[in-house]
Design an enzyme around this catalytic site. Structure first.
Site, PDB file in Angstrom:
ATOM      1  N   TYR A   5      68.698 -27.906  28.284  1.00 50.44           N
ATOM      2  CA  TYR A   5      68.268 -26.640  28.405  1.00 50.44           C
ATOM      3  C   TYR A   5      66.627 -26.619  28.599  1.00 50.44           C
ATOM      4  O   TYR A   5      66.182 -26.092  29.826  1.00 50.44           O
ATOM      5  CB  TYR A   5      68.445 -25.435  27.332  1.00 50.44           C
ATOM      6  CG  TYR A   5      67.536 -24.290  27.397  1.00 50.44           C
ATOM      7  CD1 TYR A   5      66.397 -24.270  26.612  1.00 50.44           C
ATOM      8  CD2 TYR A   5      67.868 -23.274  28.333  1.00 50.44           C
ATOM      9  CE1 TYR A   5      65.555 -23.065  26.638  1.00 50.44           C
ATOM     10  CE2 TYR A   5      67.067 -22.226  28.400  1.00 50.44           C
ATOM     11  CZ  TYR A   5      65.919 -22.042  27.421  1.00 50.44           C
ATOM     12  OH  TYR A   5      65.052 -20.877  27.673  1.00 50.44           O
ATOM     13  N   LYS A  44      64.473 -25.971  32.400  1.00 44.85           N
ATOM     14  CA  LYS A  44      63.035 -24.999  32.545  1.00 44.85           C
ATOM     15  C   LYS A  44      61.932 -25.913  33.146  1.00 44.85           C
ATOM     16  O   LYS A  44      61.194 -25.447  34.309  1.00 44.85           O
ATOM     17  CB  LYS A  44      62.778 -24.536  31.203  1.00 44.85           C
ATOM     18  CG  LYS A  44      63.787 -23.250  30.499  1.00 44.85           C
ATOM     19  CD  LYS A  44      63.894 -22.255  31.451  1.00 44.85           C
ATOM     20  CE  LYS A  44      64.527 -21.202  31.066  1.00 44.85           C
ATOM     21  NZ  LYS A  44      64.976 -19.935  31.921  1.00 44.85           N
ATOM     22  N   ALA A  83      68.198 -14.774  34.956  1.00 45.98           N
ATOM     23  CA  ALA A  83      69.782 -15.330  34.871  1.00 45.98           C
ATOM     24  C   ALA A  83      69.698 -16.945  34.668  1.00 45.98           C
ATOM     25  O   ALA A  83      69.180 -17.808  35.309  1.00 45.98           O
ATOM     26  CB  ALA A  83      70.557 -15.062  35.926  1.00 45.98           C
ATOM     27  N   SER A 116      59.738 -20.983  29.065  1.00 42.56           N
ATOM     28  CA  SER A 116      59.889 -21.214  27.809  1.00 42.56           C
ATOM     29  C   SER A 116      58.920 -22.090  27.120  1.00 42.56           C
ATOM     30  O   SER A 116      58.260 -23.081  27.584  1.00 42.56           O
ATOM     31  CB  SER A 116      61.172 -21.602  27.355  1.00 42.56           C
ATOM     32  OG  SER A 116      61.352 -22.228  26.060  1.00 42.56           O
TER      33      SER A 116
HETATM   34  C1  WQD Z   1      63.498 -20.286  14.717  1.00 48.46           C
HETATM   35  C2  WQD Z   1      63.262 -20.875  13.786  1.00 48.46           C
HETATM   36  C3  WQD Z   1      64.863 -22.686  12.746  1.00 48.46           C
HETATM   37  C4  WQD Z   1      68.140 -19.807  12.623  1.00 48.46           C
HETATM   38  C5  WQD Z   1      64.754 -20.996  20.510  1.00 48.46           C
HETATM   39  C6  WQD Z   1      65.082 -21.695  21.893  1.00 48.46           C
HETATM   40  C7  WQD Z   1      63.867 -21.452  23.039  1.00 48.46           C
HETATM   41  C8  WQD Z   1      63.452 -20.321  23.024  1.00 48.46           C
HETATM   42  C9  WQD Z   1      63.179 -19.404  21.595  1.00 48.46           C
HETATM   43  C10 WQD Z   1      64.388 -19.383  25.139  1.00 48.46           C
HETATM   44  C11 WQD Z   1      63.473 -22.275  13.623  1.00 48.46           C
HETATM   45  C12 WQD Z   1      64.931 -21.167  12.197  1.00 48.46           C
HETATM   46  C13 WQD Z   1      66.946 -20.181  12.651  1.00 48.46           C
HETATM   47  C14 WQD Z   1      68.778 -19.791  11.312  1.00 48.46           C
HETATM   48  C15 WQD Z   1      66.791 -20.836  10.511  1.00 48.46           C
HETATM   49  N1  WQD Z   1      64.401 -19.274  23.703  1.00 48.46           N
HETATM   50  N2  WQD Z   1      66.345 -20.971  11.778  1.00 48.46           N
HETATM   51  N3  WQD Z   1      68.084 -20.423  10.356  1.00 48.46           N
HETATM   52  O1  WQD Z   1      64.571 -22.671  18.045  1.00 48.46           O
HETATM   53  O2  WQD Z   1      62.330 -21.544  17.757  1.00 48.46           O
HETATM   54  O3  WQD Z   1      63.534 -21.365  19.958  1.00 48.46           O
HETATM   55  O4  WQD Z   1      64.579 -19.452  20.907  1.00 48.46           O
HETATM   56  O5  WQD Z   1      63.492 -19.691  25.767  1.00 48.46           O
HETATM   57  O6  WQD Z   1      64.215 -22.313  23.914  1.00 48.46           O
HETATM   58  O7  WQD Z   1      65.166 -22.612  21.326  1.00 48.46           O
HETATM   59  O8  WQD Z   1      64.558 -20.149  17.781  1.00 48.46           O
HETATM   60  O9  WQD Z   1      65.378 -18.517  16.376  1.00 48.46           O
HETATM   61  O10 WQD Z   1      66.841 -20.771  16.857  1.00 48.46           O
HETATM   62  O11 WQD Z   1      64.824 -20.896  15.472  1.00 48.46           O
HETATM   63  O12 WQD Z   1      66.062 -21.267   9.699  1.00 48.46           O
HETATM   64  O13 WQD Z   1      69.899 -19.334  11.141  1.00 48.46           O
HETATM   65  O14 WQD Z   1      64.243 -20.457  12.738  1.00 48.46           O
HETATM   66  O15 WQD Z   1      64.869 -23.708  12.249  1.00 48.46           O
HETATM   67  O16 WQD Z   1      62.604 -23.093  12.858  1.00 48.46           O
HETATM   68  P1  WQD Z   1      63.633 -21.724  18.295  1.00 48.46           P
HETATM   69  P2  WQD Z   1      65.507 -20.059  16.721  1.00 48.46           P
END
Ligand code: WQD
Length: 345
Positions: free
Chosen positions: A155, A159, A87, A130
């Protein structure tokens, strides 16, 4: 299989994406999951999906786990012997707009939970952390010994602070036995398509945005930048099937339960990833093969805050838990697409 008294596990945020899949993995391993969730980021349909998969209603308390008054009674009534704590608020962008709400909720709920655990003598805790704590790692794959970088978001900072709270509580000799799992990028859905990622509103994350575009809910998806110093110019991530991640929680819980009775204080961090990096463009192309859908996408500008590449060194979790991710990214994308199609029904 878990037997007897060591079975009832409280899953906070258990109606969420990773929480609900972990409930399934716990039940499959013989545990008795009990959910507490305020449903601020979930829907009743998750409980219906869990009933379809498990064949029974998982006990669920629709409560805020910041609520100090209700937890001790719940621990007693449900004979809780361990906790998995999901949560938390997790939208990176939103955390920058509402820092106090994020600190209050993410730090406050862990503090409340720890106080009640110490009060009631429940000492086993798996914490949802994370890979964002690594920031832009200097070396890849990134190991748990890599320096924790100054958080790039509120965020991510919550963590990091939570990890420090857990480390210091165990170091003080309090009866807490905790493993913090540092997630990489969870993707996919349960193969039955009864549960999956329920993004309420516009998805922040890559895969739900892709599946919603393929389903015609979004007109086009944007790849945020193809000018990164990577082979195809797009970012690299460690995409882990959510069911693999769920099973990592069970393996970590079992490891705590197998610690000797004299180990009443324990804290460790483990990377929960596949150990393999894939680029965004690779994933987009793999999605086309996995779903048979032609995806409408464009290349756009970089997204603020994105790092170039991160993927896990998984040697520690493999040696300590005997766990490895075993599902492919293609399987995750097939499951994600099946779930998106199920949502349309
Ligand atoms: C992944 C890649 C974007 C959307 C997040 C959280 C992190 C963790 C994991 C919890 C990036 C690219 C994304 C889009 C794109 N969560 N992208 N077009 O940012 O690696 O991490 O999830 O713990 O805290 O920040 O994940 O899926 O947002 O992005 O090109 O429409 O996909 O630039 O390179 P991220 P994401």
């Amino acid at each position: 299989m878990a037997q007897g008294a060591d079975r009832s596990i409280l899953v906070t945020g258990g109606a969420g994406f990773i929480g609900s899949h972990t409930v399934v993995a716990l039940a499959a391993a013989g545990f008795r999951p009990v959910i507490i969730d305020d449903f601020s980021n979930s829907q009743q349909r998750v409980l219906d999906g869990l009933r379809d998969i498990l064949g029974y209603d998982v006990p669920c308390y629709v409560q805020d786990c910041n609520d100090r008054a209700i937890l001790p009674g719940l621990f007693q009534r449900e004979n809780i012997c361990g906790v998995i704590h999901f949560a938390a608020f997790k939208a990176v962008g939103e955390s920058m707009e509402e820092p106090l709400r994020y600190y209050r909720n993410n730090l406050g709920s862990l503090m409340t939970l720890l106080e009640v655990m110490l009060e009631t003598g429940v000492s086993d805790l798996i914490f949802s952390s994370s890979c964002t704590v690594y920031g832009e790692p200097e070396t890849l794959p990134v190991a748990e010994t890599a320096p924790v970088q100054p958080a790039a978001s509120v965020y991510g900072n919550t963590k990091q602070i939570c990890e420090e709270m857990l480390r210091d509580t165990a170091a003080a000799g309090k009866p807490l036995r905790c493993i913090a799992l540092r997630y990489f990028n969870p993707v996919g859905a349960h193969p039955t398509a009864k549960i999956g990622e329920l993004p309420l509103g516009t998805p922040n994350n890559l895969v739900p945005y892709i599946t919603q575009t393929a389903a015609g809910i979004r007109p086009q998806m944007t790849i945020f930048g193809d000018d990164y110093p990577t082979p195809d110019g797009t970012c690299i991530r460690d995409f882990i099937h959510v069911m693999d991640l769920a099973e990592a929680h069970v393996a970590a819980l079992r490891a705590l339960q197998q610690l000797g009775a004299d180990a009443h204080s324990h804290y460790d961090v483990l990377n929960a990833g596949t150990g393999r990096g894939h680029s965004v463009l690779e994933l987009v192309r793999l999605f086309g093969e996995a779903s048979g859908q032609r995806l409408n996408y464009r290349i756009g500008p970089r997204r603020a805050g994105d790092i170039t590449a991160v993927y896990a060194d998984v040697s520690k979790i493999q040696s300590q838990l005997g766990w490895s991710a075993r599902r492919s990214l293609r399987e995750a994308l097939e499951d994600a697409w099946r779930w998106e199609e199920h949502l349309k029904q």
